[in-house]
Design an enzyme around this catalytic site. Structure first.
Site, PDB file in Angstrom:
ATOM      1  N   TRP A  17       0.861  -1.184   0.000  1.00  0.00           N
ATOM      2  CA  TRP A  17       0.000   0.000   0.000  1.00  0.00           C
ATOM      3  C   TRP A  17       0.898   1.235   0.000  1.00  0.00           C
ATOM      4  O   TRP A  17       1.761   1.379   0.870  1.00  0.00           O
ATOM      5  CB  TRP A  17      -0.871  -0.036   1.248  1.00  0.00           C
ATOM      6  CG  TRP A  17      -1.824   1.092   1.424  1.00  0.00           C
ATOM      7  CD1 TRP A  17      -2.690   1.609   0.501  1.00  0.00           C
ATOM      8  CD2 TRP A  17      -2.047   1.830   2.640  1.00  0.00           C
ATOM      9  NE1 TRP A  17      -3.421   2.628   1.064  1.00  0.00           N
ATOM     10  CE2 TRP A  17      -3.049   2.785   2.369  1.00  0.00           C
ATOM     11  CE3 TRP A  17      -1.490   1.765   3.921  1.00  0.00           C
ATOM     12  CZ2 TRP A  17      -3.510   3.667   3.333  1.00  0.00           C
ATOM     13  CZ3 TRP A  17      -1.950   2.641   4.883  1.00  0.00           C
ATOM     14  CH2 TRP A  17      -2.950   3.583   4.596  1.00  0.00           C
ATOM     15  N   ASP A  62      -0.206  -5.404   9.376  1.00  0.00           N
ATOM     16  CA  ASP A  62      -1.236  -4.409   9.054  1.00  0.00           C
ATOM     17  C   ASP A  62      -2.444  -5.169   8.522  1.00  0.00           C
ATOM     18  O   ASP A  62      -2.442  -5.676   7.395  1.00  0.00           O
ATOM     19  CB  ASP A  62      -0.723  -3.416   8.007  1.00  0.00           C
ATOM     20  CG  ASP A  62      -1.718  -2.290   7.748  1.00  0.00           C
ATOM     21  OD1 ASP A  62      -2.754  -2.240   8.452  1.00  0.00           O
ATOM     22  OD2 ASP A  62      -1.463  -1.473   6.846  1.00  0.00           O
ATOM     23  N   LYS A 110     -13.064  -1.138   6.112  1.00  0.00           N
ATOM     24  CA  LYS A 110     -13.575  -1.969   5.017  1.00  0.00           C
ATOM     25  C   LYS A 110     -14.528  -3.038   5.535  1.00  0.00           C
ATOM     26  O   LYS A 110     -15.586  -3.274   4.964  1.00  0.00           O
ATOM     27  CB  LYS A 110     -12.417  -2.639   4.272  1.00  0.00           C
ATOM     28  CG  LYS A 110     -11.213  -1.740   4.007  1.00  0.00           C
ATOM     29  CD  LYS A 110     -11.528  -0.589   3.081  1.00  0.00           C
ATOM     30  CE  LYS A 110     -10.327   0.329   2.912  1.00  0.00           C
ATOM     31  NZ  LYS A 110      -9.195  -0.263   2.233  1.00  0.00           N
TER      32      LYS A 110
END
Length: 415
Positions: A145, A226, A262
């Protein structure tokens, strides 16, 4: 000397303070959305969006969230939380990551604080790393990311990379990954995605995770996970946490960033958690106090409302059960669109192989499309994605999958 400006006098010494400031580079993901919104074509498709969409392409408010809203409305004071945030949110998040019956939960040997989604959880840890391991560096997977690079850069932690993606196989470059882990200086920090790796959608197998964990023990590396997509990879919350459980069973101290943006459809509420495992409660108390102090200087206290929603859902068996079912529905829709896209492309007789569409998991498909093909999809077909060919499967629907298939076939058939 003073200069007259309209009705005010201004010292010339104050003019030009910010003349050296130039516009910052646009965020590639935000740029995709901006370009999509300005397009008026009726068949335009946004495949850059990082949040779940239903089969009509609309954002979703989960029923468990609506039910939690009804329960907390008017029932809680909305005064600021302490710097550690919601204790209930932290405890429920830790259970989700490490296991409800894990020793972590039973013994309480962890420092946990509420964070402003996963981004802030990473940022807090990066600053903590800089302060207390100032000679260390962070190893980030290639690719990862993009904001990971920004976060550790702004924390002034030296960055290195380790190989992850194999463009030739469109899969995991496991041998190269292991070599990089082996060759890194002892006691290095590594950022790992436990499931639904962003942007590739490629995860190690359980056996590979065990090999990685073993090598981390040999090298005394620190694993920082993460976890933004727990449940999205397989539809199973426990299965998607398996990488963390493997490291936990092997006796690692672990750092973990969690986000509910999310998985609960709470992107705008910015709800997350940072946890750091410690050797005992005394160490956990000290680490937690330092994390709180870092947060104090950044934003003082975390917000209340989103934390109330998440802790209510996770702490209530009926709401949590409903959430688990809704996560499975979201995951199943993504899998269904993957299967449809692959099937359509294969039926068109493409000379390419498309197994990686269904081999990858989670919200994103790392398509392998090159920048020229991405540009053609945007300019000729009004289909928007990031320049690296990452496609958000949340933007693929029953209504647009045929159009998308034909467009991808058109731009790849001569390659």
């Amino acid at each position: 000397m003073r200069r007259f400006l309209g009705r005010k006098w201004m010292s010339t010494s104050t003019v030009g303070w910010w003349d050296n400031v130039v516009p910052a580079p646009k965020d590639p993901m935000l740029s995709v959305t901006e370009a999509f919104l300005s397009d008026t074509h009726p068949k335009k498709i946004n495949l850059g969006v990082g949040a779940f969409r239903d089969d009509e392409g609309n954002p979703v408010v989960l029923q468990c969230v609506r039910d939690a809203e009804a329960r907390v409305a008017g029932a809680e004071y909305l005064e600021s939380l302490s710097r550690q945030g919601s204790l209930k949110l932290v405890m429920e998040s830790v259970k989700l990551a490490y296991g409800e019956n894990s020793d972590v939960v039973k013994e309480g040997n962890f420092a946990g604080v509420q964070a402003i989604s996963g981004t802030d959880a990473c940022r807090l840890f990066a600053e903590f790393q800089r302060r207390f391991q100032p000679e260390s560096r962070i190893y980030l997977p290639v690719p990862t990311w993009p904001n990971h690079h920004n976060i550790w850069r702004d924390a002034q932690v030296p960055q290195r990379t380790f190989q992850y993606y194999n463009p030739a196989s469109k899969g995991l470059h496991f041998a190269a990954l292991m070599d990089d882990v082996k060759n890194a200086p002892n006691r290095s920090f590594f950022l790992l995605h436990p499931c639904a790796h962003n942007p590739t959608g490629i995860d190690p197998t359980d056996e590979q995770w065990r090999d990685i964990s073993y090598l981390f023990k040999v090298k005394n590396h620190f694993p920082f996970f993460d976890m933004a997509y727990q449940g999205f990879a397989s539809g199973d919350l426990e299965k998607d946490a398996q990488a963390i459980r493997i490291f936990l069973d092997d006796g690692h101290l672990i750092g973990c960033a969690q986000s509910f943006a999310k998985t609960m459809g709470l992107y705008g509420q910015r709800v997350g958690c940072l946890s750091v495992l410690c050797v005992d409660k005394n160490q956990a108390t000290a680490v937690k106090s330092q994390l709180q102090q870092i947060a104090r200087a950044m934003y003082s206290n975390p917000p209340v409302h989103g934390a109330l929603l998440v802790s209510t859902i996770l702490g209530d068996p009926s709401l949590k059960s409903l959430w688990v079912k809704e996560v499975k529905v979201m995951s199943d829709r993504i899998m269904k669109m993957r299967a449809a896209l692959r099937d359509n492309l294969e039926k068109l007789g493409s000379a390419r192989t498309w197994e990686h569409i269904t081999n990858q998991v989670g919200m994103f498909w790392y398509s392998g499309l090159n920048p020229e093909q991405v540009d053609r999809l945007r300019n000729e077909f009004h289909i928007y994605m990031t320049h690296d060919g990452r496609i958000s499967m949340a933007g693929v629907t029953t209504g647009n999958v045929d159009y998308l298939t034909n467009a991808i076939h058109e731009v790849t058939k001569s390659g």
